[in-house]
Design a protein around this motif. Sequence first.
Motif, PDB file in Angstrom:
ATOM      1  N   GLY A   1       8.187  -5.845  -2.979  1.00  0.00           N
ATOM      2  CA  GLY A   1       6.952  -6.616  -2.980  1.00  0.00           C
ATOM      3  C   GLY A   1       5.710  -5.871  -2.570  1.00  0.00           C
ATOM      4  O   GLY A   1       4.631  -6.466  -2.491  1.00  0.00           O
ATOM      5  N   ALA A   2       5.797  -4.566  -2.313  1.00  0.00           N
ATOM      6  CA  ALA A   2       4.615  -3.800  -1.904  1.00  0.00           C
ATOM      7  C   ALA A   2       3.819  -3.386  -3.131  1.00  0.00           C
ATOM      8  O   ALA A   2       4.376  -2.947  -4.138  1.00  0.00           O
ATOM      9  N   GLY A   3       2.496  -3.521  -3.036  1.00  0.00           N
ATOM     10  CA  GLY A   3       1.631  -3.168  -4.161  1.00  0.00           C
ATOM     11  C   GLY A   3       0.278  -2.679  -3.690  1.00  0.00           C
ATOM     12  O   GLY A   3       0.083  -2.371  -2.502  1.00  0.00           O
ATOM     13  N   PRO A   4      -0.685  -2.597  -4.595  1.00  0.00           N
ATOM     14  CA  PRO A   4      -2.004  -2.055  -4.272  1.00  0.00           C
ATOM     15  C   PRO A   4      -2.646  -2.727  -3.057  1.00  0.00           C
ATOM     16  O   PRO A   4      -2.631  -3.955  -2.930  1.00  0.00           O
ATOM     17  N   SER A   5      -3.151  -1.877  -2.160  1.00  0.00           N
ATOM     18  CA  SER A   5      -3.886  -2.255  -0.944  1.00  0.00           C
ATOM     19  C   SER A   5      -3.000  -2.831   0.160  1.00  0.00           C
ATOM     20  O   SER A   5      -3.480  -3.094   1.262  1.00  0.00           O
ATOM     21  N   ASP A   6      -1.716  -3.049  -0.106  1.00  0.00           N
ATOM     22  CA  ASP A   6      -0.808  -3.504   0.948  1.00  0.00           C
ATOM     23  C   ASP A   6      -0.569  -2.370   1.951  1.00  0.00           C
ATOM     24  O   ASP A   6      -0.660  -1.188   1.607  1.00  0.00           O
ATOM     25  N   ARG A   7      -0.219  -2.743   3.161  1.00  0.00           N
ATOM     26  CA  ARG A   7       0.191  -1.752   4.154  1.00  0.00           C
ATOM     27  C   ARG A   7       1.711  -1.713   4.231  1.00  0.00           C
ATOM     28  O   ARG A   7       2.364  -2.749   4.301  1.00  0.00           O
ATOM     29  N   VAL A   8       2.246  -0.498   4.205  1.00  0.00           N
ATOM     30  CA  VAL A   8       3.691  -0.292   4.324  1.00  0.00           C
ATOM     31  C   VAL A   8       3.940   0.485   5.608  1.00  0.00           C
ATOM     32  O   VAL A   8       3.564   1.666   5.707  1.00  0.00           O
ATOM     33  N   ALA A   9       4.526  -0.156   6.607  1.00  0.00           N
ATOM     34  CA  ALA A   9       4.821   0.499   7.874  1.00  0.00           C
ATOM     35  C   ALA A   9       6.165   1.207   7.765  1.00  0.00           C
ATOM     36  O   ALA A   9       7.157   0.626   7.321  1.00  0.00           O
ATOM     37  N   ILE A  10       6.199   2.484   8.165  1.00  0.00           N
ATOM     38  CA  ILE A  10       7.425   3.285   8.126  1.00  0.00           C
ATOM     39  C   ILE A  10       7.765   3.668   9.566  1.00  0.00           C
ATOM     40  O   ILE A  10       6.984   4.354  10.239  1.00  0.00           O
ATOM     41  N   VAL A  11       8.914   3.204  10.053  1.00  0.00           N
ATOM     42  CA  VAL A  11       9.366   3.475  11.426  1.00  0.00           C
ATOM     43  C   VAL A  11      10.817   3.920  11.356  1.00  0.00           C
ATOM     44  O   VAL A  11      11.683   3.142  10.946  1.00  0.00           O
ATOM     45  N   LYS A  12      11.096   5.152  11.737  1.00  0.00           N
ATOM     46  CA  LYS A  12      12.441   5.702  11.577  1.00  0.00           C
ATOM     47  C   LYS A  12      12.600   6.936  12.469  1.00  0.00           C
ATOM     48  O   LYS A  12      11.628   7.399  13.048  1.00  0.00           O
TER      49      LYS A  12
ATOM     50  N   VAL B   1       2.119   5.503  -1.495  1.00  0.00           N
ATOM     51  CA  VAL B   1       0.839   5.812  -2.130  1.00  0.00           C
ATOM     52  C   VAL B   1       0.946   5.626  -3.640  1.00  0.00           C
ATOM     53  O   VAL B   1       0.019   5.125  -4.290  1.00  0.00           O
ATOM     54  N   ARG B   2       2.059   6.007  -4.209  1.00  0.00           N
ATOM     55  CA  ARG B   2       2.243   5.906  -5.668  1.00  0.00           C
ATOM     56  C   ARG B   2       2.082   4.468  -6.157  1.00  0.00           C
ATOM     57  O   ARG B   2       1.516   4.237  -7.232  1.00  0.00           O
ATOM     58  N   VAL B   3       2.573   3.477  -5.366  1.00  0.00           N
ATOM     59  CA  VAL B   3       2.454   2.080  -5.803  1.00  0.00           C
ATOM     60  C   VAL B   3       1.116   1.466  -5.392  1.00  0.00           C
ATOM     61  O   VAL B   3       0.896   0.269  -5.608  1.00  0.00           O
ATOM     62  N   GLY B   4       0.228   2.277  -4.813  1.00  0.00           N
ATOM     63  CA  GLY B   4      -1.098   1.787  -4.431  1.00  0.00           C
ATOM     64  C   GLY B   4      -1.183   1.266  -3.023  1.00  0.00           C
ATOM     65  O   GLY B   4      -2.254   0.818  -2.584  1.00  0.00           O
ATOM     66  N   ALA B   5      -0.072   1.319  -2.268  1.00  0.00           N
ATOM     67  CA  ALA B   5      -0.071   0.820  -0.889  1.00  0.00           C
ATOM     68  C   ALA B   5      -0.596   1.888   0.068  1.00  0.00           C
ATOM     69  O   ALA B   5      -0.777   3.053  -0.301  1.00  0.00           O
ATOM     70  N   VAL B   6      -0.823   1.480   1.311  1.00  0.00           N
ATOM     71  CA  VAL B   6      -1.299   2.390   2.357  1.00  0.00           C
ATOM     72  C   VAL B   6      -0.163   2.558   3.370  1.00  0.00           C
ATOM     73  O   VAL B   6       0.159   1.622   4.101  1.00  0.00           O
ATOM     74  N   PRO B   7       0.484   3.735   3.413  1.00  0.00           N
ATOM     75  CA  PRO B   7       1.564   3.933   4.376  1.00  0.00           C
ATOM     76  C   PRO B   7       1.023   4.064   5.797  1.00  0.00           C
ATOM     77  O   PRO B   7      -0.002   4.714   6.028  1.00  0.00           O
TER      78      PRO B   7
ATOM     79  N   PRO C   1       1.783  -5.526   8.227  1.00  0.00           N
ATOM     80  CA  PRO C   1       2.208  -4.897   6.968  1.00  0.00           C
ATOM     81  C   PRO C   1       2.874  -5.873   6.016  1.00  0.00           C
ATOM     82  O   PRO C   1       3.540  -6.832   6.428  1.00  0.00           O
ATOM     83  N   ALA C   2       2.699  -5.603   4.736  1.00  0.00           N
ATOM     84  CA  ALA C   2       3.432  -6.364   3.724  1.00  0.00           C
ATOM     85  C   ALA C   2       4.900  -5.970   3.725  1.00  0.00           C
ATOM     86  O   ALA C   2       5.767  -6.781   3.393  1.00  0.00           O
ATOM     87  N   LEU C   3       5.181  -4.703   4.094  1.00  0.00           N
ATOM     88  CA  LEU C   3       6.557  -4.206   4.091  1.00  0.00           C
ATOM     89  C   LEU C   3       6.760  -3.298   5.296  1.00  0.00           C
ATOM     90  O   LEU C   3       5.957  -2.413   5.568  1.00  0.00           O
ATOM     91  N   LEU C   4       7.869  -3.520   6.008  1.00  0.00           N
ATOM     92  CA  LEU C   4       8.302  -2.650   7.091  1.00  0.00           C
ATOM     93  C   LEU C   4       9.547  -1.904   6.616  1.00  0.00           C
ATOM     94  O   LEU C   4      10.545  -2.520   6.250  1.00  0.00           O
TER      95      LEU C   4
ATOM     96  N   ALA D   1       6.459  -8.412   9.745  1.00  0.00           N
ATOM     97  CA  ALA D   1       6.094  -7.959   8.401  1.00  0.00           C
ATOM     98  C   ALA D   1       6.507  -9.042   7.408  1.00  0.00           C
ATOM     99  O   ALA D   1       7.406  -9.838   7.673  1.00  0.00           O
ATOM    100  N   HIS D   2       5.842  -9.038   6.255  1.00  0.00           N
ATOM    101  CA  HIS D   2       6.187 -10.027   5.227  1.00  0.00           C
ATOM    102  C   HIS D   2       7.606  -9.796   4.713  1.00  0.00           C
ATOM    103  O   HIS D   2       8.344 -10.746   4.420  1.00  0.00           O
ATOM    104  N   ALA D   3       7.985  -8.499   4.579  1.00  0.00           N
ATOM    105  CA  ALA D   3       9.333  -8.147   4.128  1.00  0.00           C
ATOM    106  C   ALA D   3       9.783  -6.912   4.892  1.00  0.00           C
ATOM    107  O   ALA D   3       8.969  -6.107   5.356  1.00  0.00           O
TER     108      ALA D   3
END
Length: 520
Positions: free
Chosen positions: A53-64, A78-84, A105-108, A127-129
């Motif tokens: 569900g991540a797309g343009p202008s969404d924030r994608v949080a990466i925690v690992k 970045v490729r899908v238009g999101a902001v990591p 974030p839209a995606l964690l 996060a949304h997802a």
Amino acid sequence: MGVLFDECAARGVATRFHLDRPFDIGTEEATSYTVPELATLVRRAAGWFAAAGAGPSDRVAIVKPNHWDYDVLACAAVRVGAVPAQLSAQLPHQWLVTLLRRLRPALLVTTAALWEALRAAEPPGLAHAVLLLDGSAPGALGLADVAGIPAPAPHLRHDDEPLVINHTSGTTGVPKLVAHSTRTIIGKLARFETVRYPRIGVRRDDTLVNANAFAHGRTFCWTASALCLDPAEIAILTTQDPDVADPLLRAHPPTLVEALPSAYVRFQPLTARLDNPFRRVRLFISTYDAMHPPTLRAYLRATAHRAPLWMQGWGQTETGPLTFRFHTRRSVAHTSEARGVGRPVPGKTRLRVVDPDTFRTLGRGQAGLVLARTSACATGYVGENERWAAKRHGAWWNTGDLGRLRGDGSVELLDREVDHTPGLSCLRTEDLLEDRLPEAAECVLLSPSGRAPLPVVVTQDGLLDRAAWDRAVRDLPPLGEPVALTWDQVPRTGTGKVRRTALLRQLTGSGETVGSGRWT
């Protein structure tokens, strides 16, 4: 950045990547990659994110856990238009919850173990997802749920739109979330590093080793520049355990090393081995924190190169490098010469020193608050606009560091304002102590409010010889009773910096310092 690996593969970049362990992605077990193979992995991850569900202008949080796949996953976002938003898993869980609240974030993207820890610290809704890289759990997607979805076409964005979010080190409390655009972190910072400068530029026959904190903006910038320069090999170290790092270093003896200051300290015993793995190095690079002279000397002596260099950068997540300093075997012979952090980057940055109370510009040699001016300055703090505005003074950025400009235009750092002690430079004193105490892996001078400076000496066994200590401080201003600790007893950030406020609270019960902390 979303098509970085594709474009480099199309250009025939032949760099081979070697990892000290597989990526933290359940589908990957390899420890060696070509550029086309990494391009395929980025596209595959972009498909995962789009399916989640991540797309343009969404924030994608990466925690690992710490690994270079932070940047592989960021490129996919970045490729899908999101902001990591790259968040270190080494942060306290409650801090991570605070940062996720700011991000919304839209995606964690995380691991099963971290997701369980975060859920325990905060009710659902971070996060949304949620997408787990290594398993499944209630309320989260696994890779099996999103596998096989084709990557969407690369999404283009304006150079001034947000590209990536990274957090500051967090030495004094919850880190800030720093947003950079393509113009600032790629156009102004990474592009500057893609020039093949004499002596310090990356060559096509180089073997680069990077032992870093891969959640931070420095490595996102490095990924862009190093890949474009097409070195023969790049080896990635995710550990600071010298015995674990040694096999990879010996299998791929580096000619160029970039590492965290803390990693250099931990790897230092390797320099004393008969067949040390740094014998081919011509250039060492350090950023993030000050390097102490004994460590610089150990590495510069370890290499068999005729004239090795150590390039030390000083800067911040918000600004990128502000100064560079080059050390040689001769320049680090004297402790007083090692504290300078060099001159402003020509044509890129300007510095001035001001009175902390009046902001009146001070002359050369006078100590004060260091302000910087650079076109690479980030675009803001996520969720903390007022804090960002408080650190901007027109076109100038308040670094929060105390220092002085020398007569030759170089900069000498004295302390962070929040950590300073009147009449004493904690940083310079730490240099002197490490020089005089060979058994010390690290010395930290804390500045508790209303008390004498509190010295902490980190040794292998947590013990300190009192006679050696008395000799080391014989000509120094009065200090408190020293505390000896092991490396693991000291609270640290994801970059290995000492969390000074947490350490002060651990030892005294209070985190109050002499400094005001107005610009942390």
